[in-house]
Structure formats: C-alpha cells, structure tokens
Motif scaffolding. Structure first.
Motif, PDB file in Angstrom:
ATOM      1  N   LEU A 137     -21.832  13.495   5.924  1.00 44.50           N
ATOM      2  CA  LEU A 137     -21.715  12.338   5.408  1.00 44.50           C
ATOM      3  C   LEU A 137     -22.527  11.135   6.257  1.00 44.50           C
ATOM      4  CD1 LEU A 137     -17.891  12.034   4.836  1.00 44.50           C
ATOM      5  CD2 LEU A 137     -19.558  13.044   3.418  1.00 44.50           C
ATOM      6  N   GLY A 196     -15.995  12.789   1.333  1.00 35.59           N
ATOM      7  CA  GLY A 196     -16.911  13.226   0.366  1.00 35.59           C
ATOM      8  C   GLY A 196     -16.734  14.537  -0.076  1.00 35.59           C
ATOM      9  N   GLU A 229     -20.077  10.525  -1.606  1.00 37.06           N
ATOM     10  CA  GLU A 229     -19.282   9.876  -0.574  1.00 37.06           C
ATOM     11  C   GLU A 229     -18.643   8.781  -0.872  1.00 37.06           C
ATOM     12  OE1 GLU A 229     -21.988   9.084   2.705  1.00 37.06           O
ATOM     13  OE2 GLU A 229     -23.117  11.085   2.411  1.00 37.06           O
TER      14      GLU A 229
END
Length: 242
Positions: free
Chosen positions: A82, A88, A162
């Motif tokens: 991420l 995510g 995300e």
C-alpha cells in the motif's frame, strides 16, 4: 461640447442610469470589474486534469496483442504494498485479464457498501489495453477483428484498490470481499505495513528475505562451472550411509 468629450464608459453609465433605476447595481459592478480586472490573464491552469482510469485518453496507435499478465520472478516487489491508503485488496491469482466493466462494478460495489462514510478510494490499475474480437460466425482470417473493450493485465500480487478514511477495519474488509467476488481470480485483504510479495512469496522471515530470494540458484555444477561441493557431499553422505 461636453457631451462629445465624455468617454465611452461614462456614456454607457449615463444610458444605464436613464433607462432603468434597477440597473444601478449592474452599472456599478461593471465599473468595479473594469477597474480591477488585470490587463493580462493566464490562459492555463496548474491543476492537473483527472484522467479516466477505465479508458486511455489517446486510444491506441496500433492494435495490441493478447499478451500475458506479468509474473515478477526477477526480484521485483513493485506494486505489492500500500502507498496512500490503510487497507486494500491484492490479487493472489495470475494470468487474469480484468475488463474495464469489471473494475467499474467492483468500484461501485465498494462505494455502495461504504455509502455515508468518510473515506477516499484509490485506483492502482487502469484499463489501457484494447481487446479486439471477431464474430463467432465468421471465417478464419480477414484481419484481427474490431475493438471490443478495454482491459487491464495486473501482475500477480498487484494491489488493485486502496482505501483511507474513518472506517472500521471490519467494514472495509467486508467491502473488499464483495469487490473481490465481482472480479475474476483470487484476492486477499491487505493492511498498511504488510510485507511485500516477490512473485507469490511474501518477503519476510529467515527463508523469505529479499537477499535469499535474489540469490542465484545453484545447480549440480555450482557457479561458473565449479562443482557444488555441498551438494556432492550430501549425495556422498547419503550413499555411504546406505
């Protein structure tokens, strides 16, 4: 003579005064704007334009081939962690071609599940590869075919979405699960700080360190034609023990 010496701005103001009493405010605003407006204006903006992540801006110069999704086996961990968000979804499967329609449905699923909450969703992939198909009842040949849809070829262990915001982890996990059900392949939920993935192996621990995974694989002859003494000793020990 006095009327001839008036400039065009004062003439327009006098006409506005005489025509209607309600035009006084408009005339004053025109006078203020003409006096405060700079002579030179910038014809460009420094704000970057938001591109469409479901289709490229300029299209394709030539028809793209089918290709295969990339499997990073040379020691690359790019795109597996991420960057902006706290949670995510990451692809676990390989050889998956995701269409723009599927990405849009997954995005809508996440937004529907988190409706009314404060968050920000980031897209890590974009559908920039064209898929061209021919009809089912057409003969072989006659070219590649016409354009059908845009798609993306994410590599294995690639992060697709995300999310960052004031949302509980359980709620985000459920939203990512619903989005993964709408997409082809297998997916996993990742958090901020999770180790990167090299290929299909997570980097971490004694056996999964980055140095160990990037080391050259030693065969029966070792490196540069030299014999592998360790492997030879193991084989000799195994034969002598029998």
């Amino acid at each position: 003579m006095a009327a001839k010496q008036l400039n065009p701005l004062s003439t327009s103001l006098l006409s506005s005064f005489t025509t209607r009493a309600s035009c006084l405010n408009t005339a004053l605003r025109a006078l203020v704007t003409t006096s405060t407006t700079p002579s030179h204006r910038a014809t460009f903006s420094t704000t970057p334009t938001t591109l469409n992540w479901l289709a490229p801006k300029a299209g394709e110069s030539c028809k793209s081939r089918k290709g295969r999704p990339r499997v990073p086996t040379g020691g690359s961990t790019r795109g597996t962690t991420l960057v902006w968000g706290d949670y995510g979804i990451r692809l676990k499967d390989h050889d998956r071609r995701i269409s723009a329609t599927q990405l849009k449905i997954a995005d809508a699923t996440i937004r529907q599940r988190l409706r009314g909450l404060k968050y920000r969703l980031y897209h890590r992939v974009c559908a920039n590869i064209g898929v061209y198909t021919s009809g089912n009842d057409q003969r072989m040949g006659k070219g590649k075919g016409s354009f059908d849809y845009w798609c993306a070829r994410p590599a294995v262990s690639k992060v697709l979405f995300e999310l960052k915001g004031e949302v509980h982890e359980a709620v985000v996990r459920d939203a990512m699960r619903l989005a993964g059900n709408k997409l082809p392949g297998l997916y996993e939920f990742v958090r901020k700080g999770d180790p990167p993935v090299m290929g299909i192996t997570k980097v971490g621990g004694e056996r999964g360190t980055e140095e160990m995974m990037r080391r050259p694989r030693l065969g029966a002859e070792g490196v540069a034609g030299m014999p592998n003494l360790e492997g030879t000793a193991r084989r000799m020990g195994a034969t002598t023990s029998v």
